[in-house]
Design a protein around this motif. Sequence first.
Motif, PDB file in Angstrom:
ATOM      1  N   TYR A 149       0.828  -1.205   0.000  1.00 28.95           N
ATOM      2  CA  TYR A 149       0.000   0.000   0.000  1.00 28.95           C
ATOM      3  C   TYR A 149       0.863   1.257   0.000  1.00 28.95           C
ATOM      4  O   TYR A 149       0.636   2.187  -0.791  1.00 28.95           O
ATOM      5  CB  TYR A 149      -0.915  -0.009   1.224  1.00 28.95           C
ATOM      6  CG  TYR A 149      -1.722   1.271   1.387  1.00 28.95           C
ATOM      7  CD1 TYR A 149      -2.819   1.520   0.564  1.00 28.95           C
ATOM      8  CD2 TYR A 149      -1.364   2.212   2.345  1.00 28.95           C
ATOM      9  CE1 TYR A 149      -3.545   2.693   0.703  1.00 28.95           C
ATOM     10  CE2 TYR A 149      -2.083   3.381   2.499  1.00 28.95           C
ATOM     11  CZ  TYR A 149      -3.177   3.628   1.677  1.00 28.95           C
ATOM     12  OH  TYR A 149      -3.885   4.782   1.814  1.00 28.95           O
ATOM     13  N   ARG A 150       1.875   1.321   0.858  1.00 29.64           N
ATOM     14  CA  ARG A 150       2.709   2.523   0.966  1.00 29.64           C
ATOM     15  C   ARG A 150       3.578   2.717  -0.273  1.00 29.64           C
ATOM     16  O   ARG A 150       3.843   3.842  -0.681  1.00 29.64           O
ATOM     17  CB  ARG A 150       3.586   2.425   2.222  1.00 29.64           C
ATOM     18  CG  ARG A 150       2.789   2.527   3.517  1.00 29.64           C
ATOM     19  CD  ARG A 150       3.670   2.216   4.718  1.00 29.64           C
ATOM     20  NE  ARG A 150       4.715   3.202   4.918  1.00 29.64           N
ATOM     21  CZ  ARG A 150       4.548   4.370   5.535  1.00 29.64           C
ATOM     22  NH1 ARG A 150       3.364   4.686   6.038  1.00 29.64           N
ATOM     23  NH2 ARG A 150       5.552   5.217   5.668  1.00 29.64           N
ATOM     24  N   PHE A 151       3.999   1.596  -0.882  1.00 27.31           N
ATOM     25  CA  PHE A 151       4.882   1.703  -2.040  1.00 27.31           C
ATOM     26  C   PHE A 151       4.130   2.122  -3.301  1.00 27.31           C
ATOM     27  O   PHE A 151       4.547   3.025  -4.021  1.00 27.31           O
ATOM     28  CB  PHE A 151       5.597   0.367  -2.269  1.00 27.31           C
ATOM     29  CG  PHE A 151       6.612   0.396  -3.378  1.00 27.31           C
ATOM     30  CD1 PHE A 151       7.909   0.818  -3.133  1.00 27.31           C
ATOM     31  CD2 PHE A 151       6.271  -0.008  -4.659  1.00 27.31           C
ATOM     32  CE1 PHE A 151       8.850   0.846  -4.144  1.00 27.31           C
ATOM     33  CE2 PHE A 151       7.200   0.027  -5.681  1.00 27.31           C
ATOM     34  CZ  PHE A 151       8.498   0.447  -5.426  1.00 27.31           C
ATOM     35  N   PHE A 152       2.992   1.466  -3.551  1.00 30.44           N
ATOM     36  CA  PHE A 152       2.299   1.691  -4.816  1.00 30.44           C
ATOM     37  C   PHE A 152       1.277   2.831  -4.741  1.00 30.44           C
ATOM     38  O   PHE A 152       1.030   3.508  -5.743  1.00 30.44           O
ATOM     39  CB  PHE A 152       1.602   0.403  -5.269  1.00 30.44           C
ATOM     40  CG  PHE A 152       2.556  -0.677  -5.697  1.00 30.44           C
ATOM     41  CD1 PHE A 152       3.186  -0.628  -6.933  1.00 30.44           C
ATOM     42  CD2 PHE A 152       2.835  -1.736  -4.861  1.00 30.44           C
ATOM     43  CE1 PHE A 152       4.053  -1.626  -7.322  1.00 30.44           C
ATOM     44  CE2 PHE A 152       3.707  -2.742  -5.245  1.00 30.44           C
ATOM     45  CZ  PHE A 152       4.320  -2.681  -6.481  1.00 30.44           C
ATOM     46  N   PHE A 153       0.662   3.042  -3.580  1.00 27.36           N
ATOM     47  CA  PHE A 153      -0.405   4.042  -3.487  1.00 27.36           C
ATOM     48  C   PHE A 153       0.062   5.350  -2.859  1.00 27.36           C
ATOM     49  O   PHE A 153      -0.428   6.417  -3.228  1.00 27.36           O
ATOM     50  CB  PHE A 153      -1.580   3.473  -2.692  1.00 27.36           C
ATOM     51  CG  PHE A 153      -2.261   2.316  -3.362  1.00 27.36           C
ATOM     52  CD1 PHE A 153      -3.233   2.510  -4.333  1.00 27.36           C
ATOM     53  CD2 PHE A 153      -1.909   1.012  -3.049  1.00 27.36           C
ATOM     54  CE1 PHE A 153      -3.856   1.444  -4.950  1.00 27.36           C
ATOM     55  CE2 PHE A 153      -2.525  -0.059  -3.669  1.00 27.36           C
ATOM     56  CZ  PHE A 153      -3.495   0.145  -4.626  1.00 27.36           C
ATOM     57  N   LEU A 154       0.992   5.278  -1.911  1.00 32.36           N
ATOM     58  CA  LEU A 154       1.483   6.501  -1.275  1.00 32.36           C
ATOM     59  C   LEU A 154       2.810   6.967  -1.848  1.00 32.36           C
ATOM     60  O   LEU A 154       3.260   8.076  -1.536  1.00 32.36           O
ATOM     61  CB  LEU A 154       1.622   6.287   0.245  1.00 32.36           C
ATOM     62  CG  LEU A 154       0.327   5.917   0.995  1.00 32.36           C
ATOM     63  CD1 LEU A 154       0.611   5.793   2.482  1.00 32.36           C
ATOM     64  CD2 LEU A 154      -0.758   6.953   0.733  1.00 32.36           C
ATOM     65  N   GLY A 155       3.448   6.132  -2.663  1.00 24.74           N
ATOM     66  CA  GLY A 155       4.698   6.526  -3.295  1.00 24.74           C
ATOM     67  C   GLY A 155       5.878   6.598  -2.334  1.00 24.74           C
ATOM     68  O   GLY A 155       6.861   7.278  -2.622  1.00 24.74           O
TER      69      GLY A 155
END
Length: 279
Positions: free
Chosen positions: A226-232
């Motif tokens: 989630y943090r890698f793909f959606f929050l960058g």
Amino acid sequence: MLPQRLIIIFITLFSLFHHLATAIPTSTCEFTFLDGNKLYNYTISSPIRNFPHGILSEDGFYKVTANETTVWFQLCDEMIFNHDPPTCADCWDCGGPKRCGMECNALVATNVGGYHVCTTIGHGPKIDVDVIDKKNPHTGIIVKMFSSGPKFNCSLAVSVLCNLNGVQGPHTLERLGACDYATELKHPAGCAIIVNVHGGGWGWFATLLIIVLCLFAAYLLAGIVYRFFFLGVRGIDVIPNLDFWVSLPRRAQSLCASLVRKFRGPSQGYRSSYSPVNF
């Protein structure tokens, strides 16, 4: 790169837990069989008491003859002939006429018109290991070797029966098909090392621990994705609640110190507000 590595690790662990539930060969001539609460370990190529070479014949080969048919084989390795080598008219797929039998792990010779014609029936890493009787794993294991050729697909099945008293056989040879043979021998290597995987009250705790670890791994994986793909988020900050995980050692240290003070009582240098004072 970090999320990809974590995903690979998670998939590997999941596959390991999945395969432990069934009987699997761990490597060449090693086999693990799970039966209820007992784990049967067969390592027939490993050294055992009075047999430093395990199942391997110290002569370099086993030999059995029946009805003008002779089979040479060596379990878990290629054959070595320092004496009594095969004499065959044709042995090109197993070392050639001068080194017949030296480049395969099973060979059969049949008398045809007064000449011994050799055929490879076990070659290279084509080896399968399984228990003889799943209802009675103490019986032993069966080792199957295979060889594919232009004329025949051949095989040899060797039943290794559990016998703690020593080695017996092989004495009998059975032909199961056009190029399929079977024999048996008794050997201490056919006896399993048994581990009670749920003994002594450890079973429920191990199961609970595995469930907790799997849930924790799923939580970390979902948070990282989630943090890698959606929050960058990039770098080490991709781990969710990183500050909390970093502070865990300090919190654990403080908790341990607090518990020590609680059970030991005040130290010598400690003086409460009600301690008497000498003037």
